[in-house]
Design a protein around this motif. Structure first.
Motif, mmCIF file in Angstrom:
data_model
loop_
_atom_site.group_PDB
_atom_site.id
_atom_site.type_symbol
_atom_site.label_atom_id
_atom_site.label_comp_id
_atom_site.label_asym_id
_atom_site.label_seq_id
_atom_site.Cartn_x
_atom_site.Cartn_y
_atom_site.Cartn_z
ATOM 1 N N GLU A 50 -9.052 -1.203 1.886
ATOM 2 C CA GLU A 50 -8.243 -2.151 1.668
ATOM 3 C C GLU A 50 -7.915 -3.221 2.975
ATOM 4 N N TYR A 62 -6.991 -0.745 5.506
ATOM 5 C CA TYR A 62 -6.604 0.643 5.015
ATOM 6 C C TYR A 62 -7.927 1.380 4.728
ATOM 7 N N TYR A 68 -5.537 -0.755 11.984
ATOM 8 C CA TYR A 68 -5.826 0.008 10.738
ATOM 9 C C TYR A 68 -4.821 1.040 10.227
ATOM 10 N N THR A 69 -4.725 1.452 9.062
ATOM 11 C CA THR A 69 -3.854 2.461 8.438
ATOM 12 C C THR A 69 -4.441 3.436 7.670
ATOM 13 N N LYS A 70 -4.112 4.665 7.566
ATOM 14 C CA LYS A 70 -4.491 5.563 6.541
ATOM 15 C C LYS A 70 -3.418 6.530 6.261
ATOM 16 N N GLU A 75 -1.016 6.319 4.274
ATOM 17 C CA GLU A 75 0.321 5.984 4.036
ATOM 18 C C GLU A 75 0.443 5.235 2.831
ATOM 19 N N THR A 86 -0.993 -7.117 5.847
ATOM 20 C CA THR A 86 -1.215 -5.757 6.163
ATOM 21 C C THR A 86 -2.625 -5.675 6.773
ATOM 22 N N ASP A 120 -9.061 5.756 3.556
ATOM 23 C CA ASP A 120 -8.624 7.040 3.189
ATOM 24 C C ASP A 120 -8.784 7.978 4.560
#
Length: 863
Positions: free
Chosen positions: A324, A257, A295-297, A299, A254, A259
């Motif tokens: 994360e 992450y 990156y992600t947010k 989800e 992954t 916010d």
């Protein structure tokens, strides 16, 4: 004024950057201090501490402070990182932060004046889960740059912020993993997932992730069962930061992450944090784009449960943010696409995120502080309508009442105490049911809602925080598809329910006579008893009374347990009261009882007769019995749940100081079990694997030990192992019934239920009524059919109707749980099994169930 304000910060930045060459020459690199560069080895706690000490000695940007000590006696330090000019007025800055936290202490104009010259206070913490390495290593990179660089943007960040740097929250778990990794390193680093430096079993994973007692410290923030969390709660109260970060890791495949989170978000979660999640999220995205970091947010991860560190920071008034980072496991790990992530890669990405967070905080310092102040003012205003007061009566277990009140005050929540008896209207009980007018005794604790921690008060004391309906609709669809519904944690944690307190709440704002409590409470029961001629009574309302049993019996002092309440000289004593016999050794018994009363803060009353008041059982009543010395073994390791083990271990070892032996599961078949009269089996992760580990001889020995008089206590999924693998007990799984064999298993995600308690059974000692019971599984057990039998006892069952108190339950849970068994006791030969179908030691904060567990452990061998 604006021009003067701008000039102030320009001059401050100039003052910080005037002598960069001297600073760089004095401050050494992390590698020079530790002997390895970031990413070359897993850094140990003592190396982190030594580096912080060096920075304190060499840099005028850094001030060292002691945070505390872990359970494993590891010292923990942090540093304040800021411009020298800010260090010169650090106490003024801290006091200003405290004033902004409480708008009742200053006007809006005064707040605006403070904000003009006030740096933003930030908290940066890493690696609360021990083997999530990169948070700590990223902070070491960050510290190295921010203590040696003279770049203008860093000078500006130092001038505009005061950073509380806490590099290693969980040294016990981290050092355990570091030693594991160091002992398996060769000449070169291997990224193979199956290389032994990257390969460990589930028990080891728990050990590396958790505390010394196998607690997940990221679930401990409102309870504070551990010094690591309690000390940081005090740290946040001391500084009152406006924004903070808790840096974690997740699976290696992954990406990073940040916010804002996904649903569900608690309806009482602070909107101040939610607003700034978006701002910080964009800043992180910009920084990552700059360095081509994926990156992600929005989800994964949510802010419904209030006891994660990040959500806790938000409830304390800050913008609490979660990082994360994809893990490198050890020094390197190959990902599913064949690429390798190294520890340095992971650390560098954490470093990038830290710089983005600090950069935005610096750039928008004034707006951040303004919003922070306004959010606290809004909280106070909201507390003046709706539920305006919460009450905790001083009835029941005095130690649990004290601990609950002290917990609230530890979090900065103001608590008052009624100075006289008071009657109030529009009252509701701890379950949220209408109670009308209630008469509250003097000494009742009062928590006014109109204070800065209003939202946290609601999160802890409201009977229920409803799960948002939109999330439930999506979660139900996932359940129907056989997927994880994505409840990231329990859905009920109300403090009065957890602690089994008599509590109320109301919108009645009538004036009451109350005084604020400023110092931590003590139960105040440890006053030495007078010398007794006949016996000493230790009131059964005190769960801690059972802690005295092993010590008294080890000295040969006779004990009698009263399983019914009694009354002596007009004074009531609850069921579970201990009668300590004086016999012919009055002085020795008095010394022993007095010492234990002081040690456990127990109320002890000396009596000169065995008689009770008319209509009450005498002190030698048949409604009770003599107590034997408990000789307790707690089974550990192997295919057992380390969390369940750790919760039981902590309850026995720390909370109640009860002597016990830890027995490795692989040795159960080889050691002399007759040394023990009580064995506790924590939750079992794989029943067949445990049976294979014990072997035929071990299983037979355990069965024979029970039949010969032993008490075997099963917790949580150990119930299935005892029923199915050991083939002891007549309790049945609802799913094993022929008509239910095809039914889908539906988990109750941590909800409280109303139950019936067999008040005639010795396991109910100490309870005047049935406590609320927490269900956090998909297990449902039913009592066998047939006439009642003294050999088989459903001590606690879910009610037949109106069963749910708080937390979410699916329709299937509500249909299946009525009359299901939560606590079962059954004779097996000369011994017995006691089955807790849920874990009564859950996270160390389901304190209302402690008495049930201790009744089984301490009293079981005598019953």
């Amino acid at each position: 004024m604006k021009k003067l304000h701008h000039l102030f910060w320009v001059l401050l930045v100039f003052a910080v950057s005037a002598f960069p060459a001297v600073l760089s020459a004095q401050v050494q690199t992390f590698e020079a201090i530790s002997g390895h560069a970031v990413g070359e080895r897993v850094t140990l706690n003592h190396q982190v501490v030594r580096y912080l000490q060096h920075l304190d000695e060499a840099s005028d940007r850094v001030k060292l402070f002691r945070i505390g000590t872990s359970y494993n006696r590891e010292p923990q330090y942090g540093v304040v990182l800021t411009a020298p000019a800010n260090h010169a007025r650090l106490e003024e800055i801290r006091e200003n932060a405290l004033r902004l936290d409480d708008p009742r202490t200053l006007s809006t104009a005064e707040a605006d004046q403070i904000i003009q010259n006030q740096p933003a206070l930030l908290y940066l913490g890493g690696s609360i889960h021990g083997f999530e390495l990169s948070g700590t290593e990223g902070l070491l990179l960050f510290l190295e740059e921010y203590t040696t660089s003279a770049e203008p943007h860093i000078m500006e960040h130092l001038a505009n912020t005061v950073m509380i740097i806490d590099p290693l929250i969980n040294p016990d778990g981290r050092d355990a993993f570091a030693q594991f990794n160091h002992q398996r390193l060769g000449r070169t680093v291997h990224d193979d997932n199956h290389d032994w430096s990257n390969d460990f079993d589930g028990w080891e994973a728990r050990k590396f992730r958790t505390s010394h007692y196998y607690f997940d410290l990221n679930r401990d923030w409102f309870a504070g069962t551990h010094p690591e969390t309690r000390n940081r709660v005090a740290l946040l109260r001391h500084w009152r930061v406006q924004a903070g970060v808790d840096a974690h890791e997740m699976g290696p495949n992954t990406e990073f992450y940040v916010d804002p989170p996904t649903d569900p978000v608690s309806p009482v979660f602070p909107p101040f944090a939610t607003k700034w999640f978006e701002k910080y999220g964009r800043a992180h995205a910009d920084r990552f784009d700059e360095h081509r970091v994926e990156y992600t947010k929005g989800e994964i991860f949510n802010f419904f449960f209030p006891s994660y560190f990040t959500s806790y920071m938000s409830y304390q008034g800050a913008v609490g943010m979660l990082y994360e980072q994809g893990s490198s496991r050890g020094l390197a790990m190959q990902r599913s696409d064949g690429t390798t992530r190294t520890l340095y890669d992971a650390a560098f990405q954490q470093y990038l995120a830290f710089t983005a967070m600090v950069g935005l905080s610096s750039d928008e310092r004034e707006q951040l502080l303004t919003d922070y102040y306004r959010a606290n003012a809004e909280a106070i205003e909201l507390g003046q309508s709706g539920i305006t007061r919460y009450f905790i009566e001083p009835t029941g277990d005095p130690h649990l009442i004290t601990e609950a009140v002290n917990m609230l005050m530890r979090h900065g929540i103001e608590v008052h105490q009624l100075t006289q008896e008071t009657t109030l209207r529009n009252m509701r009980d701890r379950e949220g049911r209408d109670a009308g007018r209630v008469n509250l005794p003097a000494g009742t604790f009062v928590i006014e809602a109109a204070q800065p921690r209003y939202r946290f008060i609601r999160a802890l004391l409201d009977p229920e925080i409803p799960v948002p309906a939109t999330f439930l609709e999506e979660a139900r669809q996932r359940v129907d598809r056989g997927e994880n519904p994505r409840f990231y944690d329990t859905t009920s944690w109300s403090l009065p329910l957890l602690f089994n307190l008599t509590a109320w709440h109301s919108g009645d704002r009538s004036r009451v006579s109350a005084e604020r409590i400023h110092e931590p409470l003590q139960p105040g029961m440890a006053e030495a008893p007078e010398m007794a001629h006949y016996a000493y009574l230790i009131d059964g309302a005190q769960t801690r009374a059972l802690a005295a049993v092993p010590y008294l019996r080890a000295q040969g002092i006779r004990l009698h347990l009263l399983t019914k309440a009694t009354q002596v000289d007009g004074r009531g004593f609850a069921s579970g009261t201990l009668v300590v016999r004086v016999d012919d050794d009055a002085e020795a018994v008095h010394t022993a009882v007095t010492g234990l009363a002081a040690r456990f803060d127990l109320e002890v009353v000396g009596v000169n007769s065995g008689q009770a008041d008319a209509g009450f059982p005498p002190l030698g009543s048949v409604e009770g019995g003599r107590l034997s010395e408990p000789k307790i073994g707690l089974i550990t390791k192997g295919p057992l749940d380390a969390l369940s083990f750790g919760w039981a271990w902590h309850t026995l070892d720390r909370t109640y100081e009860i002597p016990h032996t830890l027995i490795q599961s692989r040795t159960v078949g080889r050691i002399p079990l007759e040394r023990f009269n009580t064995l506790v089996l924590p939750a079992v992760t794989n029943g067949r694997a445990l049976a294979e580990l014990l072997g035929e001889d071990g299983m037979a020995r355990l069965q024979r030990w029970v039949r010969d008089g032993g008490t075997l206590i099963g917790l949580d999924t150990a119930t299935d192992f005892i029923l199915n693998q050991l083939e002891m007990g007549s309790l049945k799984s609802w799913y094993a019934l022929e008509e239910n064999e095809q039914a889908q298993r539906i988990t109750t995600p941590g909800a409280f239920f109303r139950v019936t308690l067999d008040q005639e059974h010795w396991m109910s000692s100490g309870y005047t009524a049935a406590p609320p019971m927490l269900v956090n599984s998909n297990r449902v057990y039913v009592a066998p059919e047939g006439p009642p039998s003294p050999a088989r006892n459903a001590v606690i069952q879910v009610q037949r109707e109106d069963i749910r108190i708080s937390g979410h339950a699916w329709a299937e849970n509500l249909e299946r749980l009525p009359e299901s068994v939560l606590l079962w006791q059954e004779r097996v030969g000369s011994g017995q099994i006691i089955l807790f179908t849920e874990d009564p030691n859950f996270r160390g904060y389901w304190r209302g169930a402690n008495r049930l567990f201790l009744n089984a452990v301490i009293l079981g061998t005598s019953r």
